[in-house]
Design a protein around this motif. Structure first.
Motif, short mmCIF file in Angstrom:
data_model
loop_
_atom_site.label_atom_id
_atom_site.label_comp_id
_atom_site.label_asym_id
_atom_site.label_seq_id
_atom_site.Cartn_x
_atom_site.Cartn_y
_atom_site.Cartn_z
N GLU A 243 17.43 3.03 3.40
CA GLU A 243 18.38 2.57 4.41
C GLU A 243 17.74 1.57 5.38
O GLU A 243 18.42 0.66 5.87
CB GLU A 243 18.92 3.78 5.19
N ALA A 244 16.45 1.75 5.67
CA ALA A 244 15.77 0.84 6.59
C ALA A 244 15.18 -0.37 5.89
O ALA A 244 14.62 -1.26 6.56
CB ALA A 244 14.66 1.60 7.33
N GLY A 245 15.29 -0.45 4.56
CA GLY A 245 14.76 -1.58 3.82
C GLY A 245 13.24 -1.66 3.85
O GLY A 245 12.66 -2.75 3.88
N LEU A 246 12.57 -0.51 3.83
CA LEU A 246 11.11 -0.47 3.95
C LEU A 246 10.43 -0.22 2.61
O LEU A 246 9.26 0.19 2.58
CB LEU A 246 10.71 0.64 4.93
N GLN A 247 11.10 -0.50 1.50
CA GLN A 247 10.51 -0.18 0.21
C GLN A 247 9.18 -0.90 -0.01
O GLN A 247 8.20 -0.29 -0.47
CB GLN A 247 11.48 -0.54 -0.94
N HIS A 248 9.13 -2.21 0.31
CA HIS A 248 7.91 -2.98 0.05
C HIS A 248 6.76 -2.51 0.94
O HIS A 248 5.62 -2.34 0.48
CB HIS A 248 8.17 -4.48 0.26
N ARG A 249 7.04 -2.31 2.21
CA ARG A 249 5.98 -1.84 3.11
C ARG A 249 5.49 -0.46 2.70
O ARG A 249 4.30 -0.16 2.76
CB ARG A 249 6.49 -1.81 4.54
N TRP A 250 6.43 0.39 2.34
CA TRP A 250 6.04 1.74 1.93
C TRP A 250 5.24 1.70 0.64
O TRP A 250 4.26 2.45 0.47
CB TRP A 250 7.27 2.62 1.76
N SER A 251 5.62 0.81 -0.29
CA SER A 251 4.86 0.67 -1.53
C SER A 251 3.45 0.18 -1.26
O SER A 251 2.49 0.65 -1.88
CB SER A 251 5.58 -0.30 -2.48
N ASP A 252 3.30 -0.76 -0.32
CA ASP A 252 1.96 -1.23 0.04
C ASP A 252 1.12 -0.09 0.60
O ASP A 252 -0.08 0.03 0.32
CB ASP A 252 2.05 -2.36 1.07
N ARG A 253 1.76 0.77 1.40
CA ARG A 253 1.02 1.92 1.96
C ARG A 253 0.56 2.86 0.85
O ARG A 253 -0.57 3.35 0.86
CB ARG A 253 1.92 2.67 2.94
N VAL A 254 1.44 3.11 -0.13
CA VAL A 254 1.08 3.98 -1.25
C VAL A 254 -0.04 3.35 -2.06
O VAL A 254 -0.99 4.04 -2.48
CB VAL A 254 2.31 4.25 -2.13
N ARG B 127 -2.38 1.23 -1.07
CA ARG B 127 -3.66 1.31 -0.34
C ARG B 127 -4.25 2.71 -0.41
O ARG B 127 -5.45 2.89 -0.61
CB ARG B 127 -3.45 0.90 1.12
N ARG B 128 -3.39 3.71 -0.26
CA ARG B 128 -3.89 5.08 -0.34
C ARG B 128 -4.37 5.41 -1.74
O ARG B 128 -5.39 6.09 -1.93
CB ARG B 128 -2.77 6.03 0.09
N ALA B 129 -3.65 4.92 -2.78
CA ALA B 129 -4.06 5.17 -4.16
C ALA B 129 -5.40 4.51 -4.47
O ALA B 129 -6.24 5.09 -5.18
CB ALA B 129 -2.98 4.67 -5.12
N ARG B 130 -5.62 3.30 -3.93
CA ARG B 130 -6.91 2.64 -4.14
C ARG B 130 -8.05 3.43 -3.53
O ARG B 130 -9.12 3.59 -4.14
CB ARG B 130 -6.87 1.23 -3.55
N ARG B 131 -7.84 3.93 -2.32
CA ARG B 131 -8.88 4.73 -1.67
C ARG B 131 -9.17 5.99 -2.47
O ARG B 131 -10.33 6.40 -2.63
CB ARG B 131 -8.46 5.08 -0.26
N GLU B 132 -8.11 6.61 -2.99
CA GLU B 132 -8.33 7.81 -3.78
C GLU B 132 -9.09 7.50 -5.06
O GLU B 132 -10.02 8.23 -5.44
CB GLU B 132 -6.97 8.45 -4.12
N GLN B 133 -8.74 6.41 -5.73
CA GLN B 133 -9.41 6.06 -6.97
C GLN B 133 -10.88 5.69 -6.74
O GLN B 133 -11.74 6.01 -7.56
CB GLN B 133 -8.67 4.91 -7.67
N ARG B 134 -11.17 5.02 -5.63
CA ARG B 134 -12.57 4.70 -5.33
C ARG B 134 -13.37 5.98 -5.12
O ARG B 134 -14.50 6.10 -5.59
CB ARG B 134 -12.66 3.81 -4.09
N ALA B 135 -12.78 6.93 -4.42
CA ALA B 135 -13.48 8.20 -4.19
C ALA B 135 -13.68 8.95 -5.51
O ALA B 135 -14.75 9.53 -5.75
CB ALA B 135 -12.70 9.05 -3.20
N GLN B 136 -12.66 8.95 -6.36
CA GLN B 136 -12.78 9.63 -7.64
C GLN B 136 -13.81 8.94 -8.53
O GLN B 136 -14.58 9.60 -9.26
CB GLN B 136 -11.41 9.66 -8.35
N PHE B 137 -13.87 7.60 -8.47
CA PHE B 137 -14.83 6.85 -9.27
C PHE B 137 -16.26 7.19 -8.85
O PHE B 137 -17.14 7.40 -9.69
CB PHE B 137 -14.59 5.34 -9.10
#
Length: 748
Positions: free
Chosen positions: A397-408, A410-420
């Motif tokens: 409803e707020a049209g935040l799909q792109h910003r929210w996707s960017d947040r996800v 960034r968090r996924a990259r940090r998780e993958q670096r830690a797992q690596f």
């Protein structure tokens, strides 16, 4: 001359004493008879109540009355809900194991005891005795005399009717929590954590595992010894005569080693399953027993992580790592065998062992850091995923799909670096350990060859030393390969111990005030509440509510309306002042008993999987069909539920059932089942009120006026106007208490 009157009086004294003793004995016998009759009647009444509720769907068993007898003889004031919950609703007949488990659910520590029943110490009684022929009875003590209760509820003097069975299994039950290995009091003496304390229950099994591992070590050493004999008696002499006997001996050793390994696997699987069961039950029980304010504050992912934390312990015990640890004695035996065969050559595997241990210490430190970072990033990713699902509609409803996707991303990259990083350290451990093991094996082979050229070691001895060297290094090689698993295990045990150390809502040693019935008087004495950010939500509430008064609660969102109701039930922690129920501070009461005596309609009602009847019986387990039908008629659900397949016994699943109006009407039915003089109703959505639930609230208020105290939350003036007084909550300020006419008029 002796006075005849004095002589007569002297003769009468023994007769009077005998008469007095006989009277005392007669009184004692009469008191004992009354006690036995009262106990027998109480067992029958309790059995009938339980048969009418929790056990109505199962075939009657002799153990039912024995459970009732044990519950009554425990001299604990258990509520009927507690007794019913101890054995749950059943379809299978109650067995001896069910009785033991039920007593455990009531808080008793059960244990098998040995010895004839008639010589048991009185402090051990009552005991449950079962025989191989299926007979069972309970033995208890009264006034120094022992009695037995059979499955039909008959009570006899034990010495008049002793058991005829030769061998009896005896169960004794104790509430002495201070000496229980996992109790907080006993762990305070021993210094053990919860996990360490629970392991003491497996001390005998642990000793057996050590002995089993030593037997495996000796069997493992025998194979290289057979190799030496083959070289010495067959290859060197060129004679095949001893070969069949040697092969047969090796086959027997191999068969013995396989049998011992299979048995050890079964024992480890049993330990893992048993520990998993104990830890799962204990963790769920602890989560349910800690203060609601504390458990509700934790995120769902954190709660789930705590429950799942023991999975790594289970996989560790049943996996290869624990087997490798058990093979450490075999490693020492192998090194000793190398020393016997090759002398100083044993220094080579010893050096390899120390090299593995030093490498593991360096590896473990880096793995702890990497695992901590990876666990934190994974938790944050899970929280973000849950938040995404919860807010997906608002995001669209707020049209935040792109910003929210960017947040996800960034968090996924940090998780993958830690797992690596974590996987890289694990790979380094595998490579380094393999190098150490290969280098040690080559060194052992090289130095063994030198000894062989010098004539100090034969060819068979060289082969035996090589085999023993691999056996000596194998456990430490597995240790380095499992550095990540060990770090996860340590974190899981630490997290689990932290959970088990959280104080329970009801303290074990504390004395509580017994509240038989709630009359409806509620007092707020300078009551205040602070939120999680320590800012005051409301302060200084002073109010005396008399039984039968109708109180409306209103205020802006976040002003503490729901919190005010939770403070009454002990579901939130007081920050300031006090709340009293019938003149007793709620902190002096057992909150579980208090909640069971208050009729409460929550803001978000939910149904549990099962039947609709079972959901109602949570409130009153002894309710009959007449009471259930009457209450369903009052809340307007009699026809709707009657139209369902099975009616009141209609089965619902885990998914939401019925409309919102149905859920709230059913919540009112559950509240009315308690038949309390204090009724709390949280805020109900306007849409649901307009669907007819508003008429139900009005009817409830009018019936309760002057007889039951009703406190309800609402923003609607048509409902608030029915109240005798209103509480207007203001965020961070002192609430305003006044009549509806004054407050509604002021707001207008």
């Amino acid at each position: 001359m002796k006075d005849p009157r004095a002589a007569g009086a002297a003769d009468a004294q023994p007769d009077a004493a005998a008469t007095s003793t006989a009277a005392v004995a007669a009184d004692a016998a009469a008191e004992t008879s009354r006690h036995i009759d009262h106990l027998s009647s109480a067992i029958d009444r309790l059995h009938r109540l339980l048969r009418r509720s929790a056990w109505r769907d199962c075939t009657e068993s002799r153990f039912e009355r024995l459970f009732c007898a044990l519950g009554l003889l425990s001299r604990r004031n258990f509520t009927m809900k507690r007794l019913i919950a101890a054995l749950q609703n059943r379809t299978a007949p109650v067995s001896a194991d069910d009785v033991v488990q039920g007593m455990g659910n009531l808080g008793f520590r059960g244990g098998r005891i040995a010895g004839p029943v008639d010589t048991l110490a009185t402090k051990r009684l009552p005991v449950l005795a079962t025989a191989a022929d299926g007979s069972a009875f309970v033995v208890f003590d009264h006034a120094g005399e022992r009695y037995s209760i059979d499955g039909a509820g008959r009570i006899r003097r034990f010495r008049d009717d002793p058991p005829t069975a030769d061998r009896l299994s005896l169960w004794s039950f104790s509430l002495d929590t201070e000496t229980h290995p996992v109790s907080k009091a006993w762990r305070g003496h021993t210094g053990h954590s919860w996990f360490r304390a629970i392991l003491t229950k497996f001390s005998k099994v642990g000793t057996a595992l050590v002995l089993l591992s030593l037997a495996l070590a000796l069997a493992g050493v025998m194979l290289p010894l057979f190799t030496i004999q083959i070289y010495a008696q067959v290859i060197s002499l060129g004679s095949l005569a001893p070969l069949p006997d040697l092969i047969a001996g090796m086959a027997l050793v191999i068969a013995l080693e396989i049998a011992l390994l299979l048995y050890r696997v079964r024992v480890l699987a049993w330990i893992a399953a048993r520990l998993d069961y104990l830890a799962s039950v204990a963790s769920f029980a602890r989560i349910l027993r800690i203060r609601p304010a504390l458990s509700e504050r934790a995120a769902v992912t954190d709660q789930a992580a705590r429950v799942r934390s023991f999975e790594s312990v289970r996989s560790f015990i049943s996996g290869p790592l624990f087997g490798a640890i058990l093979d450490v004695p075999g490693s020492l035996v192998s090194i000793a065998a190398i020393a016997i065969i090759g002398g100083w050559l044993a220094l080579v595997p010893i050096a390899g062992v120390f090299a593995h241990l030093a490498f593991y210490v360096l590896l473990a430190r880096q793995m702890r850091i990497a695992s901590s970072v990876a666990a934190e990033e994974t938790t944050e990713m899970q929280r973000l995923a849950i938040e995404t699902f919860e807010k997906r509609q608002a995001i669209r409803e707020a049209g935040l799909q792109h910003r929210w996707s960017d947040r996800v991303i960034r968090r996924a990259r940090r998780e993958q670096r830690a797992q690596f990083l974590q996987r890289m350290i694990g790979g380094l451990g595998e490579s380094g350990s393999t190098f150490i093991m290969t280098a040690t094996s080559m060194a052992l082979l090289a130095f063994g060859t030198v000894l062989s050229w010098g004539g100090a070691l034969g060819a068979g001895g060289l082969l035996a030393v090589t085999i023993l060297g691999f056996r000596a290094l194998a456990p430490y090689h597995v240790l380095c390969l499992s550095a990540q698993r060990i770090t996860q295990l340590t974190n899981s045990v630490r997290q689990f111990n932290t959970l088990m150390d959280i104080p329970a809502e009801e303290e074990e040693k504390r004395e509580y005030t017994e509240l038989r019935r709630v009359e409806g008087a509620v007092s707020f004495l300078n009551t205040g509440f602070r939120g999680a950010d320590t800012r005051p939500v409301f302060v200084g509430l002073e109010m005396e509510i008399v039984p039968g008064e109708i109180i409306g609660i209103t205020g802006a969102n976040g002003a503490g309306k729901t919190t005010l109701l939770k403070l009454i039930m002990g579901m939130a922690d007081l920050s300031l002042g006090a709340v009293q129920i019938d003149g007793v501070d709620t902190r002096q009461l057992r909150f579980a008993d208090l909640r069971a005596r208050i009729s409460y309609v929550p803001q978000y009602p939910k149904l549990f999987a099962g039947t609709l009847r079972e959901n109602l019986l949570f409130a009153d387990p002894l309710a009959d069909d007449a009471k259930i039908n009457k209450i369903l008629r009052v809340v307007g659900l009699e026809d709707e539920i009657g139209a369902l397949r099975g009616g009141i016994d209609h089965v619902i699943g885990d998914r939401p059932f019925g409309s919102s109006a149905f859920a709230f009407r059913f919540a009112f039915a559950q509240a009315l089942m308690i038949d309390s003089r204090l009724i709390l109703v949280d805020e109900i959505p306007n849409g649901v009120i307009d669907e007819g639930v508003g008429d139900l609230i009005r009817a409830l208020v009018e019936r309760a006026r002057g007889e039951r105290t009703v406190m309800f939350v609402s923003h609607r003036s048509d409902l608030l106007s029915m109240a005798d007084r209103l509480v207007a909550l203001r965020y961070g300020k002192i609430p305003v208490v006044n009549t509806p006419t004054t407050l509604i008029g002021r707001a207008a």
